[in-house]
Design an enzyme around this catalytic site. Structure first.
Site, PDB file in Angstrom:
ATOM      1  CG  ASN A 132      -1.875   1.103   1.299  1.00  0.00           C
ATOM      2  OD1 ASN A 132      -1.893   1.966   0.425  1.00  0.00           O
ATOM      3  ND2 ASN A 132      -2.695   1.115   2.329  1.00  0.00           N
TER       4      ASN A 132
ATOM      5  NE  ARG B 121      -6.334   1.504  -0.245  1.00  0.00           N
ATOM      6  CZ  ARG B 121      -6.702   1.946   0.923  1.00  0.00           C
ATOM      7  NH1 ARG B 121      -5.838   1.995   1.892  1.00  0.00           N
ATOM      8  NH2 ARG B 121      -7.918   2.334   1.121  1.00  0.00           N
TER       9      ARG B 121
ATOM     10  CG  HIS C 233     -12.646   4.448   2.487  1.00  0.00           C
ATOM     11  ND1 HIS C 233     -13.263   5.628   2.833  1.00  0.00           N
ATOM     12  CD2 HIS C 233     -11.318   4.672   2.625  1.00  0.00           C
ATOM     13  CE1 HIS C 233     -12.357   6.536   3.151  1.00  0.00           C
ATOM     14  NE2 HIS C 233     -11.162   5.966   3.029  1.00  0.00           N
TER      15      HIS C 233
ATOM     16  NE  ARG D 185      -8.555  12.780   1.452  1.00  0.00           N
ATOM     17  CZ  ARG D 185      -8.751  11.460   1.400  1.00  0.00           C
ATOM     18  NH1 ARG D 185      -9.743  10.960   0.694  1.00  0.00           N
ATOM     19  NH2 ARG D 185      -7.952  10.647   2.052  1.00  0.00           N
TER      20      ARG D 185
ATOM     21  CD  GLU E  38     -10.321  -0.166  13.554  1.00  0.00           C
ATOM     22  OE1 GLU E  38      -9.241  -0.416  14.141  1.00  0.00           O
ATOM     23  OE2 GLU E  38     -10.476  -0.330  12.329  1.00  0.00           O
TER      24      GLU E  38
ATOM     25  CD  GLU F  73      -8.445  -0.152   4.298  1.00  0.00           C
ATOM     26  OE1 GLU F  73      -7.705   0.136   5.266  1.00  0.00           O
ATOM     27  OE2 GLU F  73      -8.889   0.699   3.519  1.00  0.00           O
TER      28      GLU F  73
END
Ligand code: AMP
Length: 402
Positions: free
Chosen positions: A9, A94, A182, A242, A334, A381
């Protein structure tokens, strides 16, 4: 000798990796995870075993160029010390944008690289970094199978109506539509819902992926029916840096009245907005929480974040025609009990009530007994990339055998 998969990633100055054992008939099993950060400057390498114990660490002087290529070659050489026990057989990457063409993982070749490069304008701040290690491996390790796994692919189950913008048809034909992101995270959550509550796996669930990037996804029977991100990773919720959804008229104001170039405007919306922009302090929720009691700017940024999440959840509940459960995941989802509590407080109208003690200890179930349920489920992921890579390898071997 155990075959292993490498999952990569890549970001602008970082390369995260995980290495999985590929054992017959079993879920890919994590062996090592690590990262290179500060690439292009003073680079740092850290690798841990599956239990979190540090195995190795190294720092390079900023005087010697150490970029993505050097990091990848270092990783290959680091792994070679285990060559008697473990052999890398494929790399899963990814890739943020698969566009219209890639609705599932794909084996990389020259033509695929070119098609992925054509999608750079759709994700200018992520796609080029994702593609860099793919190009490097293609050149330096030409025999190594590479599988690209996409953040957009999971949302291809959405209806045409859910994916349309109300724009002229020729723009739709040029690929201007809602894609959603996502997806690797939502794929993982969807795959484990049955382990938490079988009714959730079949029901109407909103997943809140709240990290530095943030979005929501409406799942029905485990598949995506709506999401808050659209054409780019700018849409939907405010994020670390963002802006989330804004009136398109703001962009014209920035260009015409503020005389920003398109590149400057893009930089403001991607890197200077969100929690950082509103607070003027930080994009990091931990920092904002530590100041929120005394600093109005930190408090305002958090309040806007929570307000936007609860409003957008309302929109997804409407798209689902009701709600059976909500799942919080990623860094904030989380770990930040206060954000979860504030969001659930704004969802009392939907019948959600918080179990405060369970929320403080991280659940997994954080709702009280009656009504829709709320959960904390850590995302993974990288495991989804490992699963997808392994299933592509299996399909390739079946093809060769037939
Ligand atoms: P991610 O992009 O998923 O790594 O999430 C990054 C975000 O999670 C940042 O805003 C962090 O501040 C936030 N985060 C990580 N750990 C905690 C924590 N213990 N409490 C609150 N926020 C956290």
């Amino acid at each position: 000798m155990t075959p292993v998969l490498i999952v990569l990633n890549a970001g602008s100055s970082s390369l995260k990796f995980q290495v999985f054992d590929m054992l017959d008939g079993a879920e890919p099993r994590l062996v090592w995870k690590g990262l290179y950060e500060g690439l292009g400057g003073s680079a740092h390498f850290l690798v841990k075993d599956a239990g979190g114990a540090v195995l190795d660490e190294m720092t390079w002087d900023s005087g010697d160029w150490f970029g993505h290529e050097e990091a990848l070659m270092h990783l290959v050489s680091w792994l070679s010390q285990f060559r008697e026990e473990r052999k890398p057989v494929a790399i899963g990457h990814r890739v943020v944008h698969g566009g219209e063409a890639f609705s599932r993982p794909v084996l990389v070749n020259e033509a695929v690289i070119q098609r992925l490069e054509a999608l750079v304008p759709l994700a200018p701040l992520h796609q080029p970094h994702n593609l860099e290690p793919i190009r490097i491996v293609h050149r330096r390790l030409p025999g190594m199978p590479q599988i690209a796994c996409f953040d957009t692919a999971f949302h291809q189950t959405q209806s045409e109506i859910a994916s349309l913008f109300a724009l002229p048809r020729e723009m739709r034909e040029r690929g201007v539509r809602r894609y959603g992101f996502h997806g690797l995270s939502y794929d993982y959550i969807s795959s484990v819902l049955k382990d938490y509550d079988s009714r959730l796996a079949e029901g109407r669930v909103v997943v809140a992926h709240l990290g530095n990037g943030a979005s929501l996804c409406a799942l029905e029977g485990g598949v995506s029916v709506a999401t808050t991100m659209g054409f780019s990773a700018l849409d939907g919720l405010p994020m670390g840096t963002r802006c989330g959804a804004i009136d398109a008229g703001v962009v014209f104001f920035m260009l015409r009245e503020m005389k920003l170039t398109p590149e400057e405007a893009e930089r403001v919306l991607y890197t200077k907005s969100g929690l950082l922009g509103v607070s003027g302090i930080s994009n990091d929720m931990r920092v904002l929480r530590s100041k929120a009691a005394t600093d109005v700017d930190a408090r305002r940024a958090i309040d806007l974040f929570v307000y936007r999440i609860t409003r957008e959840i309302g929109s997804l509940v409407a798209a689902l025609g009701g709600i059976d459960g909500i799942v919080f995941t990623a860094g904030i989802g989380e770990n930040d009990a206060a954000t979860r509590a504030e969001v659930i407080a704004g969802l009392a109208w939907a019948g959600l009530t918080l179990d405060e003690a369970a929320n403080r200890t991280g659940g997994p179930r954080i709702s009280s007994q009656s009504g829709p349920t709320a959960w904390v489920i850590p995302t993974n992921e990288e495991l989804v990339i490992a699963r997808q890579t392994r299933s592509m390898l299996g399909a390739m071997q079946d093809k060769l055998a037939s």
